[in-house]
Scaffold this motif. Structure first.
Motif, PDB file in Angstrom:
ATOM      1  N   VAL A 195     -14.174  34.703  14.423  1.00 27.26           N
ATOM      2  CA  VAL A 195     -13.462  33.470  14.735  1.00 27.26           C
ATOM      3  C   VAL A 195     -14.452  32.314  14.708  1.00 27.26           C
ATOM      4  CG1 VAL A 195     -12.102  32.233  16.453  1.00 27.26           C
ATOM      5  CG2 VAL A 195     -11.755  34.695  16.127  1.00 27.26           C
ATOM      6  N   VAL A 196     -14.198  31.333  13.830  1.00 27.16           N
ATOM      7  CA  VAL A 196     -15.030  30.130  13.779  1.00 27.16           C
ATOM      8  C   VAL A 196     -14.674  29.218  14.938  1.00 27.16           C
ATOM      9  CG1 VAL A 196     -15.646  28.099  12.409  1.00 27.16           C
ATOM     10  CG2 VAL A 196     -15.271  30.305  11.281  1.00 27.16           C
ATOM     11  N   THR A 197     -13.371  29.013  15.142  1.00 25.03           N
ATOM     12  CA  THR A 197     -12.906  28.259  16.303  1.00 25.03           C
ATOM     13  C   THR A 197     -11.465  28.638  16.624  1.00 25.03           C
ATOM     14  OG1 THR A 197     -12.491  26.071  17.258  1.00 25.03           O
ATOM     15  CG2 THR A 197     -12.187  26.291  14.881  1.00 25.03           C
ATOM     16  N   ALA A 198     -11.193  28.751  17.916  1.00 19.86           N
ATOM     17  CA  ALA A 198      -9.826  28.922  18.403  1.00 19.86           C
ATOM     18  C   ALA A 198      -9.382  27.673  19.144  1.00 19.86           C
ATOM     19  CB  ALA A 198      -9.740  30.143  19.310  1.00 19.86           C
ATOM     20  N   GLY A 199     -10.091  26.582  18.935  1.00 20.89           N
ATOM     21  CA  GLY A 199      -9.815  25.352  19.658  1.00 20.89           C
ATOM     22  C   GLY A 199      -8.480  24.715  19.338  1.00 20.89           C
ATOM     23  N   TYR A 200      -7.885  25.103  18.210  1.00 19.39           N
ATOM     24  CA  TYR A 200      -6.593  24.536  17.819  1.00 19.39           C
ATOM     25  C   TYR A 200      -5.435  25.499  18.074  1.00 19.39           C
ATOM     26  CZ  TYR A 200      -9.837  21.496  15.345  1.00 19.39           C
ATOM     27  OH  TYR A 200     -10.871  20.644  15.032  1.00 19.39           O
ATOM     28  N   ALA A 201      -5.741  26.686  18.592  1.00 18.58           N
ATOM     29  CA  ALA A 201      -4.695  27.674  18.863  1.00 18.58           C
ATOM     30  C   ALA A 201      -3.777  27.161  19.982  1.00 18.58           C
ATOM     31  CB  ALA A 201      -5.333  28.995  19.270  1.00 18.58           C
ATOM     32  N   PRO A 202      -2.477  27.489  19.925  1.00 17.31           N
ATOM     33  CA  PRO A 202      -1.840  28.424  18.991  1.00 17.31           C
ATOM     34  C   PRO A 202      -1.340  27.802  17.692  1.00 17.31           C
ATOM     35  CG  PRO A 202      -0.243  27.752  20.614  1.00 17.31           C
ATOM     36  CD  PRO A 202      -1.529  27.050  20.980  1.00 17.31           C
ATOM     37  N   SER A 203      -1.720  26.537  17.408  1.00 25.77           N
ATOM     38  CA  SER A 203      -1.323  25.956  16.121  1.00 25.77           C
ATOM     39  C   SER A 203      -2.022  26.671  14.970  1.00 25.77           C
ATOM     40  CB  SER A 203      -1.664  24.466  16.075  1.00 25.77           C
ATOM     41  OG  SER A 203      -0.872  23.741  16.981  1.00 25.77           O
ATOM     42  N   TRP A 204      -3.355  26.839  15.102  1.00 24.86           N
ATOM     43  CA  TRP A 204      -4.078  27.612  14.103  1.00 24.86           C
ATOM     44  C   TRP A 204      -5.427  28.067  14.641  1.00 24.86           C
ATOM     45  CZ3 TRP A 204      -3.769  22.248  13.525  1.00 24.86           C
ATOM     46  CH2 TRP A 204      -4.981  21.554  13.420  1.00 24.86           C
ATOM     47  N   TRP A 205      -5.889  29.188  14.092  1.00 24.55           N
ATOM     48  CA  TRP A 205      -7.223  29.731  14.336  1.00 24.55           C
ATOM     49  C   TRP A 205      -8.003  29.621  13.028  1.00 24.55           C
ATOM     50  CZ3 TRP A 205      -2.788  31.530  16.321  1.00 24.55           C
ATOM     51  CH2 TRP A 205      -2.732  31.948  17.662  1.00 24.55           C
ATOM     52  N   VAL A 206      -9.259  29.224  13.097  1.00 23.21           N
ATOM     53  CA  VAL A 206     -10.122  29.218  11.920  1.00 23.21           C
ATOM     54  C   VAL A 206     -10.981  30.474  11.961  1.00 23.21           C
ATOM     55  CG1 VAL A 206     -11.870  27.991  10.600  1.00 23.21           C
ATOM     56  CG2 VAL A 206     -10.165  26.702  11.913  1.00 23.21           C
ATOM     57  N   LEU A 207     -10.873  31.294  10.915  1.00 21.55           N
ATOM     58  CA  LEU A 207     -11.640  32.535  10.807  1.00 21.55           C
ATOM     59  C   LEU A 207     -12.540  32.464   9.579  1.00 21.55           C
ATOM     60  CD1 LEU A 207      -8.694  35.067  11.314  1.00 21.55           C
ATOM     61  CD2 LEU A 207     -10.080  33.965  13.074  1.00 21.55           C
ATOM     62  N   ALA A 208     -13.487  33.373   9.517  1.00 25.59           N
ATOM     63  CA  ALA A 208     -14.344  33.467   8.334  1.00 25.59           C
ATOM     64  C   ALA A 208     -14.683  34.923   8.070  1.00 25.59           C
ATOM     65  CB  ALA A 208     -15.622  32.648   8.512  1.00 25.59           C
ATOM     66  N   ASP A 209     -14.848  35.247   6.786  1.00 25.35           N
ATOM     67  CA  ASP A 209     -15.237  36.601   6.406  1.00 25.35           C
ATOM     68  C   ASP A 209     -16.758  36.743   6.503  1.00 25.35           C
ATOM     69  OD1 ASP A 209     -16.484  35.606   4.097  1.00 25.35           O
ATOM     70  OD2 ASP A 209     -14.808  36.103   2.780  1.00 25.35           O
ATOM     71  N   PRO A 210     -17.334  37.901   6.157  1.00 29.52           N
ATOM     72  CA  PRO A 210     -18.779  38.092   6.321  1.00 29.52           C
ATOM     73  C   PRO A 210     -19.649  37.131   5.516  1.00 29.52           C
ATOM     74  CG  PRO A 210     -17.699  40.218   6.165  1.00 29.52           C
ATOM     75  CD  PRO A 210     -16.658  39.187   5.847  1.00 29.52           C
ATOM     76  N   GLU A 211     -19.068  36.449   4.504  1.00 31.04           N
ATOM     77  CA  GLU A 211     -19.851  35.490   3.723  1.00 31.04           C
ATOM     78  C   GLU A 211     -19.404  34.049   3.958  1.00 31.04           C
ATOM     79  OE1 GLU A 211     -20.921  38.605   0.129  1.00 31.04           O
ATOM     80  OE2 GLU A 211     -20.242  36.584  -0.362  1.00 31.04           O
ATOM     81  N   GLU A 212     -18.704  33.827   5.075  1.00 29.48           N
ATOM     82  CA  GLU A 212     -18.315  32.488   5.545  1.00 29.48           C
ATOM     83  C   GLU A 212     -17.230  31.809   4.706  1.00 29.48           C
ATOM     84  OE1 GLU A 212     -20.477  33.272   8.660  1.00 29.48           O
ATOM     85  OE2 GLU A 212     -19.223  31.489   8.468  1.00 29.48           O
ATOM     86  N   ASN A 213     -16.454  32.585   3.923  1.00 25.03           N
ATOM     87  CA  ASN A 213     -15.241  32.036   3.320  1.00 25.03           C
ATOM     88  C   ASN A 213     -14.191  31.907   4.421  1.00 25.03           C
ATOM     89  OD1 ASN A 213     -15.988  32.024   0.432  1.00 25.03           O
ATOM     90  ND2 ASN A 213     -16.135  34.233   0.740  1.00 25.03           N
ATOM     91  N   GLU A 214     -13.589  30.733   4.528  1.00 22.78           N
ATOM     92  CA  GLU A 214     -12.740  30.445   5.677  1.00 22.78           C
ATOM     93  C   GLU A 214     -11.249  30.576   5.381  1.00 22.78           C
ATOM     94  OE1 GLU A 214     -13.778  26.650   7.269  1.00 22.78           O
ATOM     95  OE2 GLU A 214     -15.766  27.319   7.928  1.00 22.78           O
ATOM     96  N   VAL A 215     -10.505  30.873   6.432  1.00 25.40           N
ATOM     97  CA  VAL A 215      -9.050  30.956   6.373  1.00 25.40           C
ATOM     98  C   VAL A 215      -8.509  30.510   7.722  1.00 25.40           C
ATOM     99  CG1 VAL A 215      -9.087  33.382   7.070  1.00 25.40           C
ATOM    100  CG2 VAL A 215      -7.060  32.465   5.939  1.00 25.40           C
ATOM    101  N   CYS A 216      -7.364  29.833   7.693  1.00 22.43           N
ATOM    102  CA  CYS A 216      -6.689  29.458   8.931  1.00 22.43           C
ATOM    103  C   CYS A 216      -5.427  30.299   9.086  1.00 22.43           C
ATOM    104  CB  CYS A 216      -6.313  27.978   8.926  1.00 22.43           C
ATOM    105  SG  CYS A 216      -7.723  26.864   8.979  1.00 22.43           S
TER     106      CYS A 216
END
Length: 224
Positions: A195-216
């Protein structure tokens, strides 16, 4: 198992003027003009599919019906797809329904990765996808991730030799029901992400894979 045909071979077949080969599938769009006419066309296509025991993906909209053909067991296009496409075109012509072949399209998402084996499980978990090996490929040479329901874009992985200096090579928003979001986040973390940030949850969570490609991972909640 039926023989897989080349895309060039399929597109050059006579009688397929209503269809276009796009991303290893045969696409046909038919302008029905109304929901009632569309439902009737879908029902008749269903009858043809049952007769052949070969079933397309069908998208019914108010003015149009979009049909996608592939032979899932073979991993590509076969004579079954060509035959069913010709029969659907004949049916549409009989009903006075015009084809719109130029409307064929498909969206895919590419992820650049150095270690595909490490990155792929994260994307499979966060999207809820399944693995699919394209026709002519092997598990070692190429693996796509596909939506089990066939509604969302495929994801494929492009091998890199050197990490790019940019912070992020791709960004995707995955909109999910509010009551599955936390489980989806947990599955992605378990598959190697963080988890990169959960600061916007429950609207969205920012995640990243092992090479820092991001997804919300996004929901409708808390957006007022």
């Amino acid at each position: 198992m039926p023989k897989v045909l080349s895309e060039k071979d399929v597109q050059s077949r006579p009688g397929l003027q209503d269809w276009r080969v796009v991303a290893r599938r045969l696409h046909g769009t038919f302008r029905t003009g109304s929901m009632v006419a569309g439902i009737d066309l879908v029902r008749r296509i269903g009858d043809l599919a049952e007769q052949m025991n070969h079933h397309p993906d069908i998208d019914l909209r108010y003015y149009r019906v979009h049909v996608v053909l592939t032979t899932h067991d073979a991993g590509g296009l076969t004579e079954n797809d060509v035959t069913l496409a010709n029969r659907i075109s004949a049916l549409a012509a009989e009903l006075g329904i015009d084809a719109e072949p130029a409307r064929a399209s498909r969206v895919e998402i590419a992820v650049d990765a150095i270690d595909i084996a490490a990155v792929l499980p994260f994307w499979q978990a966060v999207l809820g996808y399944k693995k699919e090996v394209p026709a002519g490929e092997t598990q070692e040479s190429s693996v796509d991730l596909t939506d089990p329901d066939g509604r969302r874009p495929n994801v494929w992985f492009q091998q890199m030799d050197v990490r790019r200096p940019q912070r992020n090579r791709i960004h995707v928003d995955v909109h999910v029901p509010h009551d599955v979001a936390e489980a989806r986040v947990a599955a992605a973390v378990e598959a190697g992400g963080h988890v990169v940030t959960a600061g916007y949850a429950p609207s969205w969570w920012v995640l990243a894979d092992p090479e820092e490609n991001e997804v919300c991972v996004c929901t409708w909640q808390a957006r007022d």
